[in-house]
Design a protein around this motif. Structure first.
Motif, PDB file in Angstrom:
ATOM      1  N   LEU A 173       1.016  -1.280   0.061  1.00 33.65           N
ATOM      2  CA  LEU A 173       0.131  -0.017   0.093  1.00 33.65           C
ATOM      3  C   LEU A 173       0.934   1.286  -0.028  1.00 33.65           C
ATOM      4  O   LEU A 173       0.672   2.109  -0.798  1.00 33.65           O
ATOM      5  N   THR A 198      -0.088   6.595  11.710  1.00 29.61           N
ATOM      6  CA  THR A 198      -0.908   5.448  11.570  1.00 29.61           C
ATOM      7  C   THR A 198      -0.466   4.192  12.122  1.00 29.61           C
ATOM      8  O   THR A 198      -1.145   3.558  12.780  1.00 29.61           O
ATOM      9  N   GLN A 211      -9.727   3.425  13.192  1.00 26.51           N
ATOM     10  CA  GLN A 211     -10.202   3.893  11.738  1.00 26.51           C
ATOM     11  C   GLN A 211     -10.855   5.252  11.507  1.00 26.51           C
ATOM     12  O   GLN A 211     -11.619   5.537  12.310  1.00 26.51           O
TER      13      GLN A 211
ATOM     14  N   VAL B 164      -5.508   7.796   1.860  1.00 23.11           N
ATOM     15  CA  VAL B 164      -6.333   6.731   2.198  1.00 23.11           C
ATOM     16  C   VAL B 164      -5.837   5.384   1.969  1.00 23.11           C
ATOM     17  O   VAL B 164      -5.798   4.693   2.692  1.00 23.11           O
ATOM     18  N   PHE B 165      -4.744   5.283   0.950  1.00 23.51           N
ATOM     19  CA  PHE B 165      -3.995   3.858   0.788  1.00 23.51           C
ATOM     20  C   PHE B 165      -3.089   3.674   2.046  1.00 23.51           C
ATOM     21  O   PHE B 165      -3.089   2.891   2.736  1.00 23.51           O
ATOM     22  N   ASN B 167      -2.947   5.352   4.993  1.00 25.60           N
ATOM     23  CA  ASN B 167      -3.748   5.569   6.416  1.00 25.60           C
ATOM     24  C   ASN B 167      -5.006   4.511   6.513  1.00 25.60           C
ATOM     25  O   ASN B 167      -4.619   3.430   7.210  1.00 25.60           O
ATOM     26  N   ASN B 168      -5.760   4.826   5.769  1.00 25.17           N
ATOM     27  CA  ASN B 168      -7.171   4.170   6.117  1.00 25.17           C
ATOM     28  C   ASN B 168      -7.106   2.433   5.612  1.00 25.17           C
ATOM     29  O   ASN B 168      -7.668   1.665   6.551  1.00 25.17           O
ATOM     30  N   PHE B 169      -6.502   2.111   4.659  1.00 25.22           N
ATOM     31  CA  PHE B 169      -6.372   0.813   3.950  1.00 25.22           C
ATOM     32  C   PHE B 169      -5.472   0.214   4.993  1.00 25.22           C
ATOM     33  O   PHE B 169      -5.469  -1.032   5.304  1.00 25.22           O
ATOM     34  N   THR B 170      -4.385   0.928   4.961  1.00 22.25           N
ATOM     35  CA  THR B 170      -3.274   0.144   6.022  1.00 22.25           C
ATOM     36  C   THR B 170      -3.949  -0.204   7.308  1.00 22.25           C
ATOM     37  O   THR B 170      -3.730  -1.180   7.845  1.00 22.25           O
ATOM     38  N   ASN B 171      -4.577   0.842   7.985  1.00 19.95           N
ATOM     39  CA  ASN B 171      -5.267   0.459   9.147  1.00 19.95           C
ATOM     40  C   ASN B 171      -6.141  -0.657   9.072  1.00 19.95           C
ATOM     41  O   ASN B 171      -6.348  -1.541  10.078  1.00 19.95           O
ATOM     42  N   GLN B 172      -6.730  -0.909   7.936  1.00 15.82           N
ATOM     43  CA  GLN B 172      -7.584  -2.187   7.849  1.00 15.82           C
ATOM     44  C   GLN B 172      -7.168  -3.350   7.828  1.00 15.82           C
ATOM     45  O   GLN B 172      -7.417  -4.303   8.253  1.00 15.82           O
TER      46      GLN B 172
END
Lengths: 255, 255
Positions: A173, A198, A211, B164-165, B167-172
């Protein structure tokens, strides 16, 4: 004093040698590799060998070799009833020859060749068939300053799998972030503090609670904008799949 | 001395107020919010108001409000030819009413309500239509210790998307790591040092160079083992897609 023989010459073997070598109550009795060249530079600080028949006596033999080589080397060892351990996240403990006592020392960390490793940041997961061996391995790991955890085979396997998600997949990512920004001449450097933050956030907060973002908010306008910005269809697929995953996790979408 | 009026009461507005308020050469002349309740606690340190008509004179008006509210508020401002900026990663600079001079101050970081923010870790991306305004905004950002970068609209949009990649996606992915480990009673805590190290690695090395693991090595045996361990089909889909992405990046697979 715990005496150790290291087998293998990869990153894990080398970092273990270095930390053992400077730890007071550990002595590295010998370092084995089929090919002496990569360990030749250490021959003044440790006895090196390329012959399994020449292996000296030690409390524990650490097979820090590739997954595929573990079973073979374990059966070629010219002794019995000694403690042998491998360092792999996914090789079964029973794949090693049962003529010796068996265990696993799985360091849950990414090892680069160059960087020096602070072992207080390397949790060592310990698996043994015999409780007595567990105590020796725990003593070894604690001596180099590592946090330790006794785990079973299934736990080790899921930790190895989870490590692929939080390390290899996360790094991919980052790579996509790099590609996207550079495509417009923006600097990936600008994202670096966010990447660190993060990772830091989930040290004290669950990833569920940490999140944020358009997927969690179900902000369709931003999601559409982002999809229209993405020129690479593979990136679009990843965007869609991870957006759906976040929405399932946070109850925005039916399972 | 730079005089500022803040509009909005969310995380970004609040953190900006706090850092501006303690910065010597910045004065917060006023804080506006439609609803005074969330900013009432600050009324002893700053003039607060819920009326746009009551806005005082200032060098810059910061619209730290939700994306959807930016255009509306900008057109309701009862003055002209002053500098107004929003803080969004994806709202067009031209969406603000052209009766005023326009700019963007986009802080590229994740803001939690509670945590205090070290602005030296918050790169501020600056966009303006007029070069003179850029210098004022840069001066403002540098005063609070932030790294700054002048960017254009497209660069801001791809940075927001890339965020988004990473931070948000990594967190997912962290979340999935959490689910997988807990399913076997293993501890997510064991993965935390690896999460930090993975983020640290790309501070000095490109994500391309930092990649490791079964996908990059095309280690089919481990990949099959992992897929058979994954019980959740959504997790399998993510595993497959990101494994393919890594293999495409590292030339293991045809595009």
């Amino acid at each position: 004093m715990i005496s150790v023989v290291i087998l293998g010459a990869g990153n894990v073997a080398t970092h273990l040698f270095k930390v053992f070598n400077k730890t007071e109550n550990i002595t590295v009795r010998q370092w084995f590799n089929r090919n002496l060249k990569p360990i030749d530079q250490y021959k003044n600080s440790v006895s090196i060998t390329d012959k399994l028949e020449a292996l000296k006596d030690a409390d524990v033999y650490i097979l820090a070799v590739s997954d595929d080589a573990i079973a073979g080397i374990s059966s070629q060892l010219p002794f019995e009833n000694r403690l042998i351990v491998h360092t792999s996240g996914c090789v079964n403990i029973h794949d090693m020859d049962k003529k010796n006592r068996r265990g696993v020392l799985y360091p849950l960390q990414t090892f680069s060749k160059a960087a020096t490793i602070d072992f207080s940041n390397v949790p060592i997961c310990i698996e043994t068939l015999d409780k007595k061996d567990y105590h020796l391995l725990k003593h070894l790991a604690v001596s180099i300053g590592s946090p330790t955890k006794r785990i079973n085979t299934n736990q080790r396997k899921v930790l190895h799998l989870a490590a692929v998600f939080v390390n290899n997949f996360t790094n991919q990512l980052y790579r996509i972030g790099h590609e996207i920004t550079e495509s417009e001449g923006a600097e990936f450097d600008l994202l670096k503090p966010l990447i660190i933050e993060t990772a830091k956030k989930v040290q004290t907060m669950s990833p569920y609670m940490a999140q944020t973002g358009p997927a969690k908010r179900n902000d369709q306008k931003t999601i559409k904008n982002h999809l229209s910005l993405l020129e690479n269809n593979h990136h679009k697929d990843i965007y869609n799949l991870l957006t759906q995953a976040i929405q399932r996790t946070h109850g925005r979408k039916k399972l």
